[in-house]
Scaffold this active site. Structure first.
Site, mmCIF file in Angstrom:
data_model
loop_
_atom_site.group_PDB
_atom_site.id
_atom_site.type_symbol
_atom_site.label_atom_id
_atom_site.label_comp_id
_atom_site.label_asym_id
_atom_site.label_seq_id
_atom_site.Cartn_x
_atom_site.Cartn_y
_atom_site.Cartn_z
ATOM 1 N N PRO A 1 31.163 52.609 -38.524
ATOM 2 C CA PRO A 1 31.234 52.127 -37.138
ATOM 3 C C PRO A 1 30.693 50.707 -37.077
ATOM 4 O O PRO A 1 29.668 50.413 -37.691
ATOM 5 C CB PRO A 1 30.328 53.096 -36.367
ATOM 6 C CG PRO A 1 29.482 53.765 -37.387
ATOM 7 C CD PRO A 1 30.192 53.692 -38.690
ATOM 8 N N VAL B 1 30.363 47.529 -34.099
ATOM 9 C CA VAL B 1 30.642 46.941 -32.794
ATOM 10 C C VAL B 1 31.553 45.726 -32.973
ATOM 11 O O VAL B 1 31.349 44.935 -33.905
ATOM 12 C CB VAL B 1 29.313 46.535 -32.100
ATOM 13 C CG1 VAL B 1 29.573 45.638 -30.898
ATOM 14 C CG2 VAL B 1 28.544 47.773 -31.675
ATOM 15 N N CYS C 1 20.931 52.272 -34.666
ATOM 16 C CA CYS C 1 20.965 50.899 -34.153
ATOM 17 C C CYS C 1 19.563 50.427 -33.766
ATOM 18 O O CYS C 1 18.928 50.999 -32.880
ATOM 19 C CB CYS C 1 21.908 50.802 -32.953
ATOM 20 S SG CYS C 1 22.032 49.121 -32.347
ATOM 21 N N ASN D 1 25.513 54.988 -46.939
ATOM 22 C CA ASN D 1 25.894 53.726 -46.306
ATOM 23 C C ASN D 1 24.816 52.666 -46.582
ATOM 24 O O ASN D 1 23.644 52.983 -46.695
ATOM 25 C CB ASN D 1 26.050 53.944 -44.786
ATOM 26 C CG ASN D 1 26.241 52.652 -44.024
ATOM 27 O OD1 ASN D 1 25.424 52.297 -43.168
ATOM 28 N ND2 ASN D 1 27.313 51.937 -44.321
ATOM 29 N N GLY E 1 25.638 49.824 -48.818
ATOM 30 C CA GLY E 1 25.826 49.219 -50.142
ATOM 31 C C GLY E 1 26.687 47.969 -50.175
ATOM 32 O O GLY E 1 26.969 47.450 -51.265
ATOM 33 N N ALA F 1 30.698 49.158 -44.283
ATOM 34 C CA ALA F 1 30.797 48.331 -43.076
ATOM 35 C C ALA F 1 31.197 46.912 -43.464
ATOM 36 O O ALA F 1 32.378 46.552 -43.419
ATOM 37 C CB ALA F 1 29.482 48.347 -42.315
HETATM 38 C C1 FNR Z 1 27.163 47.302 -37.623
HETATM 39 N N1 FNR Z 1 26.563 48.556 -37.776
HETATM 40 C C2 FNR Z 1 26.794 49.535 -36.836
HETATM 41 N N2 FNR Z 1 26.369 50.819 -37.046
HETATM 42 C C3 FNR Z 1 26.665 51.807 -36.175
HETATM 43 O O1 FNR Z 1 26.315 52.963 -36.416
HETATM 44 N N3 FNR Z 1 27.365 51.528 -35.035
HETATM 45 C C4 FNR Z 1 27.801 50.274 -34.747
HETATM 46 O O2 FNR Z 1 28.474 50.068 -33.727
HETATM 47 C C5 FNR Z 1 27.483 49.223 -35.656
HETATM 48 N N4 FNR Z 1 27.877 47.932 -35.404
HETATM 49 C C6 FNR Z 1 27.827 46.997 -36.413
HETATM 50 C C7 FNR Z 1 28.453 45.767 -36.249
HETATM 51 C C8 FNR Z 1 28.487 44.862 -37.289
HETATM 52 C C9 FNR Z 1 29.212 43.559 -37.104
HETATM 53 C C10 FNR Z 1 27.837 45.173 -38.508
HETATM 54 C C11 FNR Z 1 27.880 44.215 -39.659
HETATM 55 C C12 FNR Z 1 27.181 46.368 -38.661
HETATM 56 C C13 FNR Z 1 25.878 48.911 -39.028
HETATM 57 C C14 FNR Z 1 26.881 49.353 -40.075
HETATM 58 O O3 FNR Z 1 27.620 50.489 -39.663
HETATM 59 C C15 FNR Z 1 26.188 49.681 -41.393
HETATM 60 O O4 FNR Z 1 25.252 50.709 -41.180
HETATM 61 C C16 FNR Z 1 25.461 48.489 -42.018
HETATM 62 O O5 FNR Z 1 26.198 47.291 -41.912
HETATM 63 C C17 FNR Z 1 25.174 48.758 -43.485
HETATM 64 O O6 FNR Z 1 26.360 49.041 -44.192
HETATM 65 P P1 FNR Z 1 27.064 47.963 -45.161
HETATM 66 O O7 FNR Z 1 27.399 46.781 -44.326
HETATM 67 O O8 FNR Z 1 26.049 47.602 -46.199
HETATM 68 O O9 FNR Z 1 28.238 48.675 -45.712
#
Ligand code: FNR
Length: 488
Positions: free
Chosen positions: A16, A18, A114, A212, A214, A240
């Site tokens: 997910p 935003v 979040c 998640n 990585g 993400a």
């Molecule tokens: C996020 N993340 C996030 N998590 C979530 O649970 N709901 C959300 O709406 C969001 N929104 C969001 C927007 C953007 C632009 C980023 C970069 C990240 C967090 C995301 O899901 C994830 O947990 C982290 O980015 C770590 O994973 P990665 O990026 O290392 O794969």
């Protein structure tokens, strides 16, 4: 037939995000090989106010807020794969939202990770991590109240034991999976992910754990997914940022060139009428360090999907798509609405299809007529519908209101359509072929404006006749400056 229940075991998911996790990005991730796609987090307070609208033009299901904003757009293609993520701190509201979307998504998820203030100050997001009773209440209510799987996404707690205890408690609520972002709530995305925490959790529960966190140091391509899975001991992986930067990370064929990924993304954005600022945001995330390149600057300067399409040389695709959508809009409106006057409150409405020559416009006829009748100039009030960017105009003439019940793709067409409703209701000529010359527009003006090929074009247009129902469905008086249009 009911859809098969979504399994979270051994999957690779789009996380997910935003602003990123909107329909075009989710479809792109599915095309490239993601098994499951999460939408961006949507706040329960906003979602409960939404109405479910079937958008026959885009062939989507839209959840539309009272201010006409589309909060969540989905479609058949992703129905068995999309997880709806919500931000909530209230079991009853969470259930209301889950029931609202239940028929259109494969699962619902609660965001408990979040760390941003806008989420935590309402007791949502990472604030829930210090209120396990609330977590349990929300998840139990959801599991009991909806027929689709329920999942949640957490961050890790200060100690291994606390994290394991929390996930075991979550497991007992009956959720279908738990996504674990391997960072503490104080940590930022640049910090290394704690695979040991995810591993300890995965060993302690039997519910699927989705690893998640990585993207920064572990997963660059699809080949790295297996290594992240191994290092974290989880059964599944959620990406993400790696997906946001290049969604073809899901492809087992190896990553595709970014140009191809951006083009594929933009085609979906155009096809599903994605908000232009959202499209821009996603493209800029993909461009990353190239955001100051000539292409990046063009994208940044663009204000509309048309301008963005131009930057990528996709004008023809954009044009064809618009024509297809307009054809569908016309078909769906034509089949559903009769062309006869119907009162909508104090407004006389009619389903007007555009069939008049552009040279002599109904607006001009109405203006001339109003002048002749010594009435105030017609006043046009136009609104835009955000879900498909179409327009509807209401014209006020002599304190009476008229509008076409059909939505138009431009403000100009919407105003012309409302002028036609007024002219037809009042029985005033509108400049169509075969109509008696009204004398409203001077001969010179008429001849000057319609000649040669324009006249030819005009003849080719199939011009509708005044509907018989004008006199039978609505009582109309047009004597001097007093006129009235009421339902019998
Ligand atoms: C996020 N993340 C996030 N998590 C979530 O649970 N709901 C959300 O709406 C969001 N929104 C969001 C927007 C953007 C632009 C980023 C970069 C990240 C967090 C995301 O899901 C994830 O947990 C982290 O980015 C770590 O994973 P990665 O990026 O290392 O794969």
């Amino acid at each position: 037939m009911a859809s098969p229940r979504l399994s979270f075991r051994n999957i690779t998911a789009l996380a997910p995000m935003v602003r990123v996790g909107t329909l075009p990005m989710r479809l792109l991730a599915l095309d490239y090989g993601a098994d499951v796609v999460y939408c961006e987090e949507l706040i329960d307070l906003k979602m409960v106010q939404c109405q479910r609208v079937v958008n026959t033009v885009l062939q989507t299901v839209d959840f539309v807020a009272p201010d006409d904003r589309v909060m969540f757009r989905t479609c058949e293609r992703e129905k068995d794969r999309v997880v709806f993520q919500m931000g909530t701190a209230d079991p009853d509201r969470a259930l209301a939202v889950a029931r609202l979307v239940e028929k259109d998504v494969a699962a619902v998820d609660v965001n408990m990770g979040c760390p941003k203030e806008y989420s935590t100050k309402g007791g949502m997001g990472a604030a829930l991590l210090s209120d396990p009773d609330k977590i349990e209440a929300i998840l139990k209510k959801l599991v009991a109240g909806v027929s689709i799987p329920v999942t949640c996404k957490i961050r890790i707690l200060p100690s291994l034991q606390e994290t394991v205890d929390l996930v075991q408690r979550i497991e007992r609520t009956g959720v279908a999976a738990v996504a674990v972002h391997g960072r503490f709530k104080e940590e930022r995305p640049r910090h290394p992910v704690h695979c040991d925490y995810i591993q300890a959790v995965a060993q302690a529960v039997s519910v699927p754990v989705i690893a998640n966190g990585g993207s920064l140091d572990l997963v660059k391509t699809n080949a790295d997914v297996a290594e992240f899975k191994r290092a974290s001991g989880a059964s599944s992986v959620m990406l993400a940022r790696a997906a946001m930067w290049n969604a073809s990370v899901f492809s087992s064929q190896g990553p595709l060139p970014l140009e191809k990924v951006m083009e594929d993304y933009l085609k979906y954005a155009i096809r599903y009428d994605n908000n232009a600022f959202n499209t821009k945001y996603c493209l800029c995330q993909m461009l990353r360090d190239k955001v100051e390149s000539p292409l990046g600057k063009q994208v940044q300067a663009a204000q509309t999907n048309t301008e963005i399409s131009k930057a990528y040389g996709l004008q023809t695709f954009y044009q064809h798509t618009q024509e297809e959508l307009q054809a569908r809009r016309d078909t769906s409106q034509t089949s559903s609405q009769p062309e006869r006057p119907v009162m909508d409150g104090d407004v006389t409405t009619m389903a007007i299809r555009r069939e008049y020559p552009p040279q002599i416009t109904p607006k001009m006829f109405l203006l001339e007529w109003s002048r002749k009748e010594k009435l105030e100039q017609p006043h046009y009030d136009t609104v835009e519908r955000s879900q498909d960017r179409s327009f509807q105009s209401t014209v006020t003439v002599a304190e009476k209101k008229y509008r076409s019940s059909l939505w138009e793709k431009s403000k100009k067409f919407a105003e012309q359509a409302s002028a036609i409703v007024c002219l037809r209701t009042l029985g005033i000529p509108e400049g169509r072929i075969g109509e008696e010359d009204s004398g409203l527009v001077s001969k010179r003006k008429r001849e000057g404006k319609i000649n040669g090929s324009a006249e030819e074009k005009r003849k080719k247009l199939h011009v509708a006749s005044i509907p018989e129902t004008v006199s039978s469905g609505v009582a109309v008086e047009t004597n001097g400056d007093h006129h009235r249009a009421e339902q019998p």
